[in-house]
Motif scaffolding. Structure first.
Motif, PDB file in Angstrom:
ATOM      1  N   THR A   1       0.753  -1.182   0.121  1.00  0.00           N
ATOM      2  CA  THR A   1       0.026   0.056  -0.064  1.00  0.00           C
ATOM      3  C   THR A   1       0.981   1.194  -0.085  1.00  0.00           C
ATOM      4  O   THR A   1       0.493   2.225  -0.769  1.00  0.00           O
ATOM      5  CB  THR A   1      -0.989   0.071   1.223  1.00  0.00           C
ATOM      6  OG1 THR A   1      -1.824  -1.053   1.269  1.00  0.00           O
ATOM      7  CG2 THR A   1      -1.999   1.333   1.373  1.00  0.00           C
ATOM      8  N   LEU A   2       2.067   1.080   0.676  1.00  0.00           N
ATOM      9  CA  LEU A   2       3.077   2.250   0.845  1.00  0.00           C
ATOM     10  C   LEU A   2       3.616   2.666  -0.504  1.00  0.00           C
ATOM     11  O   LEU A   2       3.599   3.630  -1.141  1.00  0.00           O
ATOM     12  CB  LEU A   2       4.005   2.225   1.714  1.00  0.00           C
ATOM     13  CG  LEU A   2       3.439   2.337   3.245  1.00  0.00           C
ATOM     14  CD1 LEU A   2       4.504   1.886   4.472  1.00  0.00           C
ATOM     15  CD2 LEU A   2       3.370   3.864   3.437  1.00  0.00           C
ATOM     16  N   PHE A   3       3.993   1.476  -1.279  1.00  0.00           N
ATOM     17  CA  PHE A   3       4.429   1.604  -2.772  1.00  0.00           C
ATOM     18  C   PHE A   3       3.418   2.113  -3.623  1.00  0.00           C
ATOM     19  O   PHE A   3       3.846   2.847  -4.425  1.00  0.00           O
ATOM     20  CB  PHE A   3       4.718   0.220  -3.052  1.00  0.00           C
ATOM     21  CG  PHE A   3       6.281  -0.351  -2.450  1.00  0.00           C
ATOM     22  CD1 PHE A   3       7.607   0.664  -2.534  1.00  0.00           C
ATOM     23  CD2 PHE A   3       6.396  -1.548  -1.887  1.00  0.00           C
ATOM     24  CE1 PHE A   3       8.624   0.153  -2.054  1.00  0.00           C
ATOM     25  CE2 PHE A   3       7.406  -1.802  -1.403  1.00  0.00           C
ATOM     26  CZ  PHE A   3       8.694  -0.890  -1.443  1.00  0.00           C
ATOM     27  N   GLY A   4       2.220   1.973  -3.419  1.00  0.00           N
ATOM     28  CA  GLY A   4       1.043   2.465  -4.104  1.00  0.00           C
ATOM     29  C   GLY A   4       0.832   3.792  -4.032  1.00  0.00           C
ATOM     30  O   GLY A   4      -0.117   4.458  -4.871  1.00  0.00           O
ATOM     31  N   ARG A   5       1.318   4.549  -3.145  1.00  0.00           N
ATOM     32  CA  ARG A   5       1.167   5.799  -2.901  1.00  0.00           C
ATOM     33  C   ARG A   5      -0.312   6.321  -2.435  1.00  0.00           C
ATOM     34  O   ARG A   5      -0.738   7.236  -3.020  1.00  0.00           O
ATOM     35  CB  ARG A   5       1.562   6.629  -4.203  1.00  0.00           C
ATOM     36  CG  ARG A   5       3.092   6.577  -4.327  1.00  0.00           C
ATOM     37  CD  ARG A   5       3.560   7.350  -5.557  1.00  0.00           C
ATOM     38  NE  ARG A   5       4.880   7.292  -5.846  1.00  0.00           N
ATOM     39  CZ  ARG A   5       5.615   7.965  -6.880  1.00  0.00           C
ATOM     40  NH1 ARG A   5       4.782   8.423  -7.866  1.00  0.00           N
ATOM     41  NH2 ARG A   5       6.921   7.736  -6.840  1.00  0.00           N
ATOM     42  N   ASP A   6      -0.804   5.281  -2.129  1.00  0.00           N
ATOM     43  CA  ASP A   6      -2.412   5.574  -1.496  1.00  0.00           C
ATOM     44  C   ASP A   6      -2.316   6.202  -0.188  1.00  0.00           C
ATOM     45  O   ASP A   6      -2.682   5.517   0.736  1.00  0.00           O
ATOM     46  CB  ASP A   6      -3.081   4.388  -1.690  1.00  0.00           C
ATOM     47  CG  ASP A   6      -4.670   4.483  -1.775  1.00  0.00           C
ATOM     48  OD1 ASP A   6      -4.923   5.571  -1.256  1.00  0.00           O
ATOM     49  OD2 ASP A   6      -5.473   3.518  -2.106  1.00  0.00           O
ATOM     50  N   SER A   7      -2.316   7.422  -0.290  1.00  0.00           N
ATOM     51  CA  SER A   7      -2.279   8.108   1.455  1.00  0.00           C
ATOM     52  C   SER A   7      -3.544   7.732   2.091  1.00  0.00           C
ATOM     53  O   SER A   7      -3.238   7.922   3.126  1.00  0.00           O
ATOM     54  CB  SER A   7      -1.700   9.571   0.999  1.00  0.00           C
ATOM     55  OG  SER A   7      -2.659  10.329   0.373  1.00  0.00           O
ATOM     56  N   ILE A   8      -4.540   7.928   1.448  1.00  0.00           N
ATOM     57  CA  ILE A   8      -5.854   7.828   1.919  1.00  0.00           C
ATOM     58  C   ILE A   8      -5.819   6.386   2.780  1.00  0.00           C
ATOM     59  O   ILE A   8      -6.383   6.224   3.837  1.00  0.00           O
ATOM     60  CB  ILE A   8      -7.032   8.080   1.152  1.00  0.00           C
ATOM     61  CG1 ILE A   8      -6.865   9.503   0.744  1.00  0.00           C
ATOM     62  CG2 ILE A   8      -8.493   8.028   1.803  1.00  0.00           C
ATOM     63  CD1 ILE A   8      -8.240   9.861  -0.487  1.00  0.00           C
ATOM     64  N   ALA A   9      -5.623   5.398   1.855  1.00  0.00           N
ATOM     65  CA  ALA A   9      -5.498   4.052   2.463  1.00  0.00           C
ATOM     66  C   ALA A   9      -4.702   3.803   3.742  1.00  0.00           C
ATOM     67  O   ALA A   9      -5.261   3.241   4.600  1.00  0.00           O
ATOM     68  CB  ALA A   9      -5.330   3.104   1.225  1.00  0.00           C
ATOM     69  N   VAL A  10      -3.683   4.529   3.451  1.00  0.00           N
ATOM     70  CA  VAL A  10      -2.645   4.444   4.670  1.00  0.00           C
ATOM     71  C   VAL A  10      -3.104   5.088   5.970  1.00  0.00           C
ATOM     72  O   VAL A  10      -2.794   4.575   7.046  1.00  0.00           O
ATOM     73  CB  VAL A  10      -1.238   4.982   4.399  1.00  0.00           C
ATOM     74  CG1 VAL A  10      -0.230   5.118   5.461  1.00  0.00           C
ATOM     75  CG2 VAL A  10      -0.618   4.391   3.268  1.00  0.00           C
ATOM     76  N   GLN A  11      -3.669   6.377   5.689  1.00  0.00           N
ATOM     77  CA  GLN A  11      -4.151   7.277   6.813  1.00  0.00           C
ATOM     78  C   GLN A  11      -5.248   6.041   7.376  1.00  0.00           C
ATOM     79  O   GLN A  11      -5.586   5.993   8.819  1.00  0.00           O
ATOM     80  CB  GLN A  11      -4.936   8.362   6.179  1.00  0.00           C
ATOM     81  CG  GLN A  11      -3.763   9.172   6.224  1.00  0.00           C
ATOM     82  CD  GLN A  11      -4.370  10.614   5.390  1.00  0.00           C
ATOM     83  OE1 GLN A  11      -5.406  10.708   5.273  1.00  0.00           O
ATOM     84  NE2 GLN A  11      -3.529  11.398   5.126  1.00  0.00           N
ATOM     85  N   GLN A  12      -6.286   5.440   6.693  1.00  0.00           N
ATOM     86  CA  GLN A  12      -7.277   4.605   7.197  1.00  0.00           C
ATOM     87  C   GLN A  12      -6.660   3.573   7.932  1.00  0.00           C
ATOM     88  O   GLN A  12      -7.172   2.783   9.016  1.00  0.00           O
ATOM     89  CB  GLN A  12      -8.207   4.230   6.137  1.00  0.00           C
ATOM     90  CG  GLN A  12      -8.958   5.207   5.277  1.00  0.00           C
ATOM     91  CD  GLN A  12      -9.871   4.895   4.431  1.00  0.00           C
ATOM     92  OE1 GLN A  12      -9.429   3.952   3.597  1.00  0.00           O
ATOM     93  NE2 GLN A  12     -10.861   5.700   3.867  1.00  0.00           N
TER      94      GLN A  12
END
Length: 244
Positions: free
Chosen positions: A42-53
């Motif tokens: 997920t971090l590699f995917g640069r999905d900041s919203i998913a990381v925050q969740q």
């Protein structure tokens, strides 16, 4: 430490821990390290919203505040990212190129750098524990497969990789060597053999030698991509439903 999940259908509860030592190759922490590999994807995917969740869960798994904040924007992988950049990264490699995953997990959380994330995943890839090794393989494959076939390779590396693939029993003489994606049809079951996987992993790492002098950068990309693909090919034929 806490446990999540009931022990039904042969699946053990996942032990959740933020302790550095839980990054070690231990059956007790296998589910946890599977989740860590997925979070790194997920971090590699640069999905900041998913990381925050996922921040509370990531913090519980030992990810630093920086990594779990959603503010980290890792750049696209370059071949040089796979090579230790000196200092503590270099010291985290031992035994002819085999990385120390606990030390690399510590470095990853101290620095927040993708250049520590790749070696950590490479270390987990070599695990004799079936589920965590394939989780690392899947995350690495997504990052490395874009480089397949982009450079001319040392014939010795090609011969070594072919021999590693051929050492596994694919059934009816089939070896998924020439395919560029994991093969999915008419699969012959391959029982998990942790010693054979460790042997295959060490042969590849010995050829690459990322911590040695003058590491072969493009060759490293190719052999690691092929190693991750091999692990996925084996997983598709696993007797373990969770691994498949």
């Amino acid at each position: 430490m806490t446990e999540i999940g009931a022990e039904d259908d042969g699946t053990k509860a996942i032990v959740i821990s933020s302790e550095i030592e839980s990054a070690a190759e231990q059956e007790e922490f296998q589910g946890l390290n599977v989740c860590r590999s997925a979070a790194l994807s997920t971090l590699f995917g640069r999905d900041s919203i998913a990381v925050q969740q996922l921040a509370p869960e990531m913090r519980a798994m030992g990810f630093s505040e920086q990594l779990s904040s959603g503010a980290v924007d890792w750049p696209d992988i370059t071949p040089e990212d796979l090579i230790p950049d000196g200092g503590s990264h270099q010291e985290a490699y031992r035994d002819g190129g085999i990385p120390d995953r606990v030390q690399l997990w510590q470095i990853l959380n101290d620095t927040g750098s993708s250049r520590a994330a790749y070696p950590f995943l490479i270390a987990v890839l070599g695990s004799p524990l079936e589920r965590e090794s394939v989780a690392a393989a899947a995350t690495l494959w997504r990052q490395l497969s874009k480089f397949q076939g982009s450079q001319t390779l040392d014939p010795g590396a090609l011969f070594m990789l072919h021999s590693v693939y051929a050492s596994w029993d694919w059934g009816q003489g089939f070896t998924p060597w020439l395919s560029v994606e994991p093969y999915t049809d008419d699969l012959h079951v391959i029982p998990w053999n942790p010693q054979q996987w460790e042997d295959s992993y060490r042969k590849v790492m010995d050829q690459w030698r990322p911590a040695g002098e003058n590491p072969k950068v493009w060759q490293g990309v190719f052999v690691l991509c092929r190693l991750a693909q091999l692990r996925l090919e084996i997983a598709l034929r696993s007797q373990d439903v969770v691994t498949r």
